[in-house]
Write a protein that holds these residues in place. Sequence first.
Motif, PDB file in Angstrom:
ATOM      1  N   GLY A 126      26.157   7.312  -8.302  1.00 59.67           N
ATOM      2  CA  GLY A 126      26.010   8.435  -7.390  1.00 59.67           C
ATOM      3  C   GLY A 126      25.746   7.983  -5.966  1.00 59.67           C
ATOM      4  O   GLY A 126      24.951   7.076  -5.719  1.00 59.67           O
ATOM      5  N   ILE A 127      26.446   8.610  -5.031  1.00 60.43           N
ATOM      6  CA  ILE A 127      26.221   8.355  -3.610  1.00 60.43           C
ATOM      7  C   ILE A 127      26.175   9.704  -2.896  1.00 60.43           C
ATOM      8  O   ILE A 127      26.707  10.705  -3.403  1.00 60.43           O
ATOM      9  N   PRO A 128      25.538   9.787  -1.720  1.00 61.01           N
ATOM     10  CA  PRO A 128      25.468  11.065  -0.993  1.00 61.01           C
ATOM     11  C   PRO A 128      26.857  11.556  -0.586  1.00 61.01           C
ATOM     12  O   PRO A 128      27.752  10.757  -0.314  1.00 61.01           O
ATOM     13  N   ASN A 129      27.013  12.873  -0.521  1.00 61.06           N
ATOM     14  CA  ASN A 129      28.321  13.424  -0.160  1.00 61.06           C
ATOM     15  C   ASN A 129      28.469  13.657   1.336  1.00 61.06           C
ATOM     16  O   ASN A 129      29.455  14.242   1.782  1.00 61.06           O
ATOM     17  N   ASN A 130      27.481  13.228   2.151  1.00 60.00           N
ATOM     18  CA  ASN A 130      27.694  13.270   3.601  1.00 60.00           C
ATOM     19  C   ASN A 130      28.090  11.868   4.050  1.00 60.00           C
ATOM     20  O   ASN A 130      27.582  10.869   3.541  1.00 60.00           O
ATOM     21  N   PRO A 131      29.037  11.783   4.983  1.00 59.46           N
ATOM     22  CA  PRO A 131      29.690  10.496   5.276  1.00 59.46           C
ATOM     23  C   PRO A 131      28.759   9.347   5.633  1.00 59.46           C
ATOM     24  O   PRO A 131      28.913   8.246   5.106  1.00 59.46           O
ATOM     25  N   THR A 132      27.803   9.565   6.540  1.00 55.63           N
ATOM     26  CA  THR A 132      27.008   8.422   7.002  1.00 55.63           C
ATOM     27  C   THR A 132      26.058   7.903   5.933  1.00 55.63           C
ATOM     28  O   THR A 132      25.822   6.697   5.833  1.00 55.63           O
ATOM     29  N   ASN A 133      25.504   8.787   5.120  1.00 63.24           N
ATOM     30  CA  ASN A 133      24.626   8.311   4.052  1.00 63.24           C
ATOM     31  C   ASN A 133      25.419   7.708   2.900  1.00 63.24           C
ATOM     32  O   ASN A 133      24.916   6.848   2.178  1.00 63.24           O
ATOM     33  N   ALA A 134      26.662   8.158   2.729  1.00 62.27           N
ATOM     34  CA  ALA A 134      27.538   7.493   1.764  1.00 62.27           C
ATOM     35  C   ALA A 134      27.773   6.051   2.200  1.00 62.27           C
ATOM     36  O   ALA A 134      27.772   5.122   1.387  1.00 62.27           O
ATOM     37  N   THR A 135      27.952   5.850   3.504  1.00 59.96           N
ATOM     38  CA  THR A 135      28.139   4.506   4.037  1.00 59.96           C
ATOM     39  C   THR A 135      26.921   3.625   3.742  1.00 59.96           C
ATOM     40  O   THR A 135      27.059   2.456   3.369  1.00 59.96           O
ATOM     41  N   ARG A 136      25.729   4.194   3.910  1.00 64.08           N
ATOM     42  CA  ARG A 136      24.499   3.447   3.591  1.00 64.08           C
ATOM     43  C   ARG A 136      24.547   2.937   2.150  1.00 64.08           C
ATOM     44  O   ARG A 136      24.232   1.785   1.872  1.00 64.08           O
ATOM     45  N   ALA A 137      24.935   3.825   1.238  1.00 62.10           N
ATOM     46  CA  ALA A 137      24.982   3.452  -0.176  1.00 62.10           C
ATOM     47  C   ALA A 137      26.011   2.359  -0.417  1.00 62.10           C
ATOM     48  O   ALA A 137      25.763   1.391  -1.165  1.00 62.10           O
ATOM     49  N   LEU A 138      27.167   2.479   0.222  1.00 64.43           N
ATOM     50  CA  LEU A 138      28.226   1.486   0.036  1.00 64.43           C
ATOM     51  C   LEU A 138      27.808   0.115   0.582  1.00 64.43           C
ATOM     52  O   LEU A 138      28.085  -0.911  -0.032  1.00 64.43           O
ATOM     53  N   PHE A 139      27.146   0.104   1.733  1.00 61.82           N
ATOM     54  CA  PHE A 139      26.673  -1.163   2.295  1.00 61.82           C
ATOM     55  C   PHE A 139      25.654  -1.814   1.376  1.00 61.82           C
ATOM     56  O   PHE A 139      25.627  -3.041   1.224  1.00 61.82           O
ATOM     57  N   LEU A 140      24.808  -0.995   0.755  1.00 62.56           N
ATOM     58  CA  LEU A 140      23.795  -1.545  -0.144  1.00 62.56           C
ATOM     59  C   LEU A 140      24.444  -2.102  -1.411  1.00 62.56           C
ATOM     60  O   LEU A 140      24.042  -3.162  -1.924  1.00 62.56           O
ATOM     61  N   LEU A 141      25.455  -1.420  -1.917  1.00 64.73           N
ATOM     62  CA  LEU A 141      26.185  -1.921  -3.089  1.00 64.73           C
ATOM     63  C   LEU A 141      26.931  -3.213  -2.747  1.00 64.73           C
ATOM     64  O   LEU A 141      27.026  -4.127  -3.580  1.00 64.73           O
TER      65      LEU A 141
END
Length: 266
Positions: A132-147
Amino acid sequence: MIRRRSLAFLGAALLAGAVAPLVPAQAADKILKVGVSAGPYGDILREAARLAAQDGLKAEIIEFTDWNQPNSALDAKEIDLNNFQHRPYLANQVKSRGYKLVPLDPSIVVPGGIFSQKVKSLADLPAGAKVGIPNNPTNATRALFLLQEAGVIKLRPGSGTAASTLDVVENPKRITFAELDAAQLPRSLGDLDASFVSNNYAHLAGLKLKDALIVETKNSEWTLVFAAREDRKDDPEIRKFISIYRSAPVKAFIEEKFKGSILPTW
């Protein structure tokens, strides 16, 4: 003689009346309205408001459950200031919605983390795992960078704070992304293999950052900032409130209450 005294009395009354309106009752009772998303951010703002009241500045902290509302309300002049977002999120909202909003001083670092009820390590994610990742673009990016930091995926070289799932160029476990509202992500842990949860929602759900599989560091690009309308960025009341927020007593409050899970930037 009577006429002179009447005129003198009238003149004195008018003079007294002329002095009183210099500070209209409405202005004296003006309240600075500060928007925030639900969660611990509001606790810090309320402490700042308590200290501001002692210094003659009245502030009301207004909580919103939808991350889109604080900026919408600010742009519509329903509130005067907000503090719930990082610069990339604000920049995205300004670009996509045409808001006349600007970032002011930074406030806190609220590290997010990736949590799981099914695996002990991100290396243990099964093939085809759902994350699961956030559905707003910038917080989705945060999740992707962490992964990416955890070695689960790799993003396209040069991907910045606008990176999306389309920029994933390596995904050896073939994980799929479930894009959900940020507030829903803690509740998704029973259904998904792992989820990114920002710390305000982790706090509300009783999740501890120490239990996350990986956590953002204090050097995160996603430091929270105050935001105001362009026409009020230099407003004395706004600047005064931010100055009180960014003070030693509020810093001590954050450190005592949150024990390192939320970090002041000053």
